[in-house]
Design an enzyme around this catalytic site. Sequence first.
Site, PDB file in Angstrom:
ATOM      1  CE  LYS A 169      -3.791  -2.130   2.455  1.00  9.78           C
ATOM      2  NZ  LYS A 169      -4.477  -2.730   1.951  1.00  9.78           N
ATOM      3  CD  GLU A 220      -4.996   5.289   4.537  1.00  7.68           C
ATOM      4  OE1 GLU A 220      -5.991   4.751   4.969  1.00  7.68           O
ATOM      5  OE2 GLU A 220      -4.358   4.550   3.576  1.00  7.68           O
ATOM      6  CG  HIS A 262     -11.747  -3.250   8.600  1.00  4.17           C
ATOM      7  ND1 HIS A 262     -12.393  -1.927   8.597  1.00  4.17           N
ATOM      8  CD2 HIS A 262     -11.280  -3.395   9.780  1.00  4.17           C
ATOM      9  CE1 HIS A 262     -12.338  -1.474   9.716  1.00  4.17           C
ATOM     10  NE2 HIS A 262     -11.440  -2.141  10.501  1.00  4.17           N
ATOM     11  NE  ARG A 300      -7.154  -9.808  -5.162  1.00 10.52           N
ATOM     12  CZ  ARG A 300      -8.121  -9.648  -4.562  1.00 10.52           C
ATOM     13  NH1 ARG A 300      -9.241 -10.086  -5.124  1.00 10.52           N
ATOM     14  NH2 ARG A 300      -8.175  -8.826  -3.548  1.00 10.52           N
TER      15      ARG A 300
HETATM   16  P1  ADP Z   1      -7.689  -4.598   2.384  1.00 12.99           P
HETATM   17  O1  ADP Z   1      -6.246  -4.490   1.540  1.00 12.99           O
HETATM   18  O2  ADP Z   1      -7.679  -5.249   3.729  1.00 12.99           O
HETATM   19  O3  ADP Z   1      -8.839  -4.661   1.373  1.00 12.99           O
HETATM   20  P2  ADP Z   1      -8.376  -1.568   2.231  1.00 12.99           P
HETATM   21  O4  ADP Z   1      -7.267  -0.396   2.453  1.00 12.99           O
HETATM   22  O5  ADP Z   1      -8.757  -1.872   0.898  1.00 12.99           O
HETATM   23  O6  ADP Z   1      -7.571  -2.881   2.938  1.00 12.99           O
HETATM   24  O7  ADP Z   1      -9.260  -1.278   3.396  1.00 12.99           O
HETATM   25  C1  ADP Z   1     -10.280  -2.156   3.679  1.00 12.99           C
HETATM   26  C2  ADP Z   1     -11.651  -1.660   4.287  1.00 12.99           C
HETATM   27  O8  ADP Z   1     -11.090  -0.843   5.719  1.00 12.99           O
HETATM   28  C3  ADP Z   1     -12.146  -0.424   3.362  1.00 12.99           C
HETATM   29  O9  ADP Z   1     -13.203  -0.870   2.843  1.00 12.99           O
HETATM   30  C4  ADP Z   1     -12.919   0.469   4.557  1.00 12.99           C
HETATM   31  O10 ADP Z   1     -14.134  -0.231   5.090  1.00 12.99           O
HETATM   32  C5  ADP Z   1     -11.778   0.290   5.881  1.00 12.99           C
HETATM   33  N1  ADP Z   1     -11.013   1.640   5.783  1.00 12.99           N
HETATM   34  C6  ADP Z   1      -9.690   1.484   4.946  1.00 12.99           C
HETATM   35  N2  ADP Z   1      -9.044   2.862   5.211  1.00 12.99           N
HETATM   36  C7  ADP Z   1      -9.816   3.420   5.854  1.00 12.99           C
HETATM   37  C8  ADP Z   1      -9.707   4.809   6.303  1.00 12.99           C
HETATM   38  N3  ADP Z   1      -8.430   5.505   6.026  1.00 12.99           N
HETATM   39  N4  ADP Z   1     -10.693   5.323   7.082  1.00 12.99           N
HETATM   40  C9  ADP Z   1     -11.806   4.634   7.274  1.00 12.99           C
HETATM   41  N5  ADP Z   1     -12.138   3.111   6.878  1.00 12.99           N
HETATM   42  C10 ADP Z   1     -11.046   2.763   6.270  1.00 12.99           C
HETATM   43  P1  ADP Z   2     -11.923  -8.684  -2.773  1.00 13.74           P
HETATM   44  O1  ADP Z   2     -10.655  -7.773  -2.453  1.00 13.74           O
HETATM   45  O2  ADP Z   2     -11.674  -9.330  -4.271  1.00 13.74           O
HETATM   46  O3  ADP Z   2     -13.176  -8.011  -2.797  1.00 13.74           O
HETATM   47  P2  ADP Z   2     -11.236 -10.167  -0.244  1.00 13.74           P
HETATM   48  O4  ADP Z   2     -10.810  -8.959   0.362  1.00 13.74           O
HETATM   49  O5  ADP Z   2     -12.249 -11.043   0.221  1.00 13.74           O
HETATM   50  O6  ADP Z   2     -11.775  -9.821  -1.569  1.00 13.74           O
HETATM   51  O7  ADP Z   2      -9.903 -11.099  -0.765  1.00 13.74           O
HETATM   52  C1  ADP Z   2     -10.002 -12.192  -1.635  1.00 13.74           C
HETATM   53  C2  ADP Z   2      -9.490 -13.251  -1.003  1.00 13.74           C
HETATM   54  O8  ADP Z   2      -7.816 -12.961  -1.058  1.00 13.74           O
HETATM   55  C3  ADP Z   2      -9.734 -13.875   0.232  1.00 13.74           C
HETATM   56  O9  ADP Z   2      -9.698 -15.196   0.303  1.00 13.74           O
HETATM   57  C4  ADP Z   2      -8.782 -13.152   1.050  1.00 13.74           C
HETATM   58  O10 ADP Z   2      -8.330 -13.771   2.223  1.00 13.74           O
HETATM   59  C5  ADP Z   2      -7.527 -13.153   0.244  1.00 13.74           C
HETATM   60  N1  ADP Z   2      -6.675 -12.124   0.525  1.00 13.74           N
HETATM   61  C6  ADP Z   2      -6.740 -10.765   0.072  1.00 13.74           C
HETATM   62  N2  ADP Z   2      -5.621 -10.074   0.114  1.00 13.74           N
HETATM   63  C7  ADP Z   2      -4.640 -10.903   0.742  1.00 13.74           C
HETATM   64  C8  ADP Z   2      -3.494 -10.572   1.328  1.00 13.74           C
HETATM   65  N3  ADP Z   2      -2.866  -9.459   1.141  1.00 13.74           N
HETATM   66  N4  ADP Z   2      -2.844 -11.773   1.916  1.00 13.74           N
HETATM   67  C9  ADP Z   2      -3.463 -12.846   2.112  1.00 13.74           C
HETATM   68  N5  ADP Z   2      -4.582 -13.040   1.532  1.00 13.74           N
HETATM   69  C10 ADP Z   2      -5.164 -12.173   0.880  1.00 13.74           C
HETATM   70 MG    MG Z   3      -9.147  -3.381  -0.290  1.00 14.36          MG
END
Ligand code: ADP
Ligand code: ADP
Ligand code: MG
Length: 480
Positions: free
Chosen positions: A115, A199, A234, A291
């Site tokens: 990130k 953040e 989340h 992906r």
């Molecule tokens: P991941 O890699 O786990 O998907 P993301 O950065 O996409 O992580 O964040 C996943 C979720 O966490 C977001 O959809 C949101 O609900 C919450 N989130 C992430 N960053 C923030 C933020 N700065 N403020 C509030 N909620 C956040």
């Molecule tokens: P999407 O981001 O496609 O909406 P998810 O956040 O649910 O879906 O992630 C999809 C799949 O990938 C899940 O099985 C989740 O556990 C896995 N996954 C996503 N990011 C990672 C990561 N950085 N490390 C391990 N597993 C991950």
């Molecule tokens: Mg995400």
Amino acid sequence: MKKIVIANRGEIAVRIMKTARKMGIKTVALYSTADRNAPHVQLADEAVCIGEAPSNQSYLVGSKIIQVAKELHADAIHPGYGFLSENADFAEEVAKNNLIFIGPKPNAIRVMGSKLAAKETVKSYDIPMVPGIDKAVTDIEKAKSIAIDIGFPILIKASAGGGGKGMRVVEEEKDLESQMQRAISEATSAFGDGSIFIEKYISSPRHIEIQVVADSHGNIIHLFERECSIQRRHQKVVEEAPSAILTPQLRSKMGEAAVQVARSCDYLGAGTVEFLLDEHHNFYFLEMNTRLQVEHPVTEMITGLDLVELQIRIARGEELSIQQNDIGINGHAFELRVYAEDPLNNFLPSVGNLEVYTIPSGPGIRVDDGFNEGMDIPIYYDPMLSKLITYGKSREEAILLMLKAIDNYKIEGVQTTLPFGKFVFNHEAFQSGKFDTHFVKKHYTPENIRSIEEEEAKIAALIAVKQYIEDQKIVRLPIH
Ligand code: ADP
Ligand code: ADP
Ligand code: MG
């Protein structure tokens, strides 16, 4: 491309095979000993067992997967999502072995997989970002002064995080130190990388993401947005396209920003750029997923495009046959992720045997799944059973269809998120489109489901009593 290996399992392996078959491409399924009888194994032209149930002995062993692909003279590997899909080293090895990786180039995966590196990369492209730092922080005093600058609450995030893991909200300064230490140790054990950053915690955001597609001829288009604000831990549980609140102007602004993000990392194939949208409709770049996304079907429903087909065509070197102006939004689609989890018990995984498993069907209903009745749900993998997708001409129509489809989806033997879905689609805040990522925290308690179930049980009992009385009348008639 005549034969592809699908380095995945469950619904997504099945989903990819369907398109490959449609395109006249042969498929090879890989499976672990726990998945011997899984539908993805039965559906493939060939299937190879690659190891024991734990994924680090099977679905994550890149060298073995490449070896199978070479032995069976496959041309390409599709990684699906999760597992090796965002592993740049694996993508590199695949290419070194003269196989096509159906996805972006290793560099784009590497940059966007972090990130922090992602923020660094998109910086010069005029993309709005969540206020915060763009470097890893380990020094607690430094972190404190940054947090005070940004203003509490803040969010500690793992740079290598994903799937909703590795995030901690800190409300007050006094909690920062302990939360930071926890976050670092969690990130180290879960992702092998302890880098964390800070953040601003956006207080009531919506998660809106844009689907992008880029070919190897320099064309990049977006396929509009997906609204993914209904989350627990989340992580998304309900998604829809289009979002109930985007105006055409905001849609095209966010779409253009997403295309720029793809351009910044020389993207190839299908990818997703995630944003947060605040109450004032300002949007901020979160991350890019390099992906196919779990919720890609809602985009397919409203655009009429097959995203896996686009991925394969792009991987073959074809130029996109569609331009931005050729694509429009037609209708409305929802997806409910059906997890083997107990919504009455904190969404904890619920393992067991699928004693009863009957899917709903009919116009506007799509079920992407990878299980059959009688199968055990393995504890080794993500507990998602299937995705229930509905499509209607309007948002209202698609909601009604979803409620009907949930009722007609019969699963016994494990607890699932189906009753939770029913709660969401029946909820006034969801129906009116006025919700954010705190929907679950704000509106949901297990009692909600219990009361719906009790209500249904009461109605069922009344119907039974009425039927009993009717039956008695019929029985009595001949006597009198
Ligand atoms: P991941 O890699 O786990 O998907 P993301 O950065 O996409 O992580 O964040 C996943 C979720 O966490 C977001 O959809 C949101 O609900 C919450 N989130 C992430 N960053 C923030 C933020 N700065 N403020 C509030 N909620 C956040
Ligand atoms: P999407 O981001 O496609 O909406 P998810 O956040 O649910 O879906 O992630 C999809 C799949 O990938 C899940 O099985 C989740 O556990 C896995 N996954 C996503 N990011 C990672 C990561 N950085 N490390 C391990 N597993 C991950
Ligand atoms: Mg995400």
